[in-house]
Design a protein around this motif. Sequence first.
Motif, short mmCIF file in Angstrom:
data_model
loop_
_atom_site.label_atom_id
_atom_site.label_comp_id
_atom_site.label_asym_id
_atom_site.label_seq_id
_atom_site.Cartn_x
_atom_site.Cartn_y
_atom_site.Cartn_z
N PRO A 147 -13.04 9.72 -21.32
CA PRO A 147 -13.68 8.98 -20.24
C PRO A 147 -13.20 7.53 -20.21
O PRO A 147 -13.05 6.90 -21.26
CB PRO A 147 -15.17 9.07 -20.56
N THR A 148 -12.95 7.05 -19.01
CA THR A 148 -12.50 5.66 -18.84
C THR A 148 -13.46 4.88 -17.94
O THR A 148 -13.37 3.66 -17.87
CB THR A 148 -11.09 5.61 -18.23
N VAL A 149 -14.32 5.60 -17.23
CA VAL A 149 -15.28 4.98 -16.31
C VAL A 149 -16.59 5.74 -16.39
O VAL A 149 -16.68 6.78 -17.04
CB VAL A 149 -14.75 4.98 -14.84
N VAL A 150 -17.61 5.24 -15.70
CA VAL A 150 -18.88 5.96 -15.62
C VAL A 150 -19.12 6.39 -14.18
O VAL A 150 -18.60 5.79 -13.24
CB VAL A 150 -20.08 5.11 -16.13
N PHE A 151 -19.88 7.45 -14.04
CA PHE A 151 -20.25 7.98 -12.73
C PHE A 151 -21.76 7.92 -12.61
O PHE A 151 -22.47 8.46 -13.46
CB PHE A 151 -19.74 9.41 -12.57
N LYS A 152 -22.26 7.25 -11.58
CA LYS A 152 -23.70 7.15 -11.33
C LYS A 152 -24.20 8.46 -10.74
O LYS A 152 -23.69 8.93 -9.74
CB LYS A 152 -23.97 6.01 -10.35
N LEU A 153 -25.21 9.05 -11.38
CA LEU A 153 -25.71 10.35 -10.94
C LEU A 153 -26.64 10.26 -9.74
O LEU A 153 -26.74 11.20 -8.97
CB LEU A 153 -26.42 11.05 -12.10
N MET A 154 -27.35 9.14 -9.61
CA MET A 154 -28.27 8.97 -8.47
C MET A 154 -28.12 7.55 -7.94
O MET A 154 -28.22 6.60 -8.71
CB MET A 154 -29.73 9.20 -8.90
#
Length: 135
Positions: free
Chosen positions: A13-20
Amino acid sequence: MTTCAVLRCAGTPTVVFKLMPGSNLEVPVCAGHKAVLASGARWMVNGGTGSPSDEGSEGAAGISILMGEDLPDHNRLIGFGVSRTIGDEPGFTVELDVDAADGQQLLSFWTTEDIGKRLGAFFADPTNPPAPPVP
């Protein structure tokens, strides 16, 4: 070592993904999956018990993202109609247009006014689910 939250991806992983939107609940993903998710690909969360917090990323442990062939083959609601019913017990008649594996189907049911209002309240604000009915 942490891996991408997309099921079966061993990428780093290199970034984050917002779930909501509007929450701080996020999961780590690789750049490739971030791009695919940002382009509008279908996805859904699997597992985990996370709930959003104002203090940052919380509850991401145990959450994986399903995409592509890993997505469940759910029936999809494509339309609905609701009409109020009047009688000894007020309520609603609900008709749902469902796209199912074997074609489009119409499902019809009746519900009490209380249950209909509780369901509507949940759809209006899923972050604040209504309390269970009092028996």
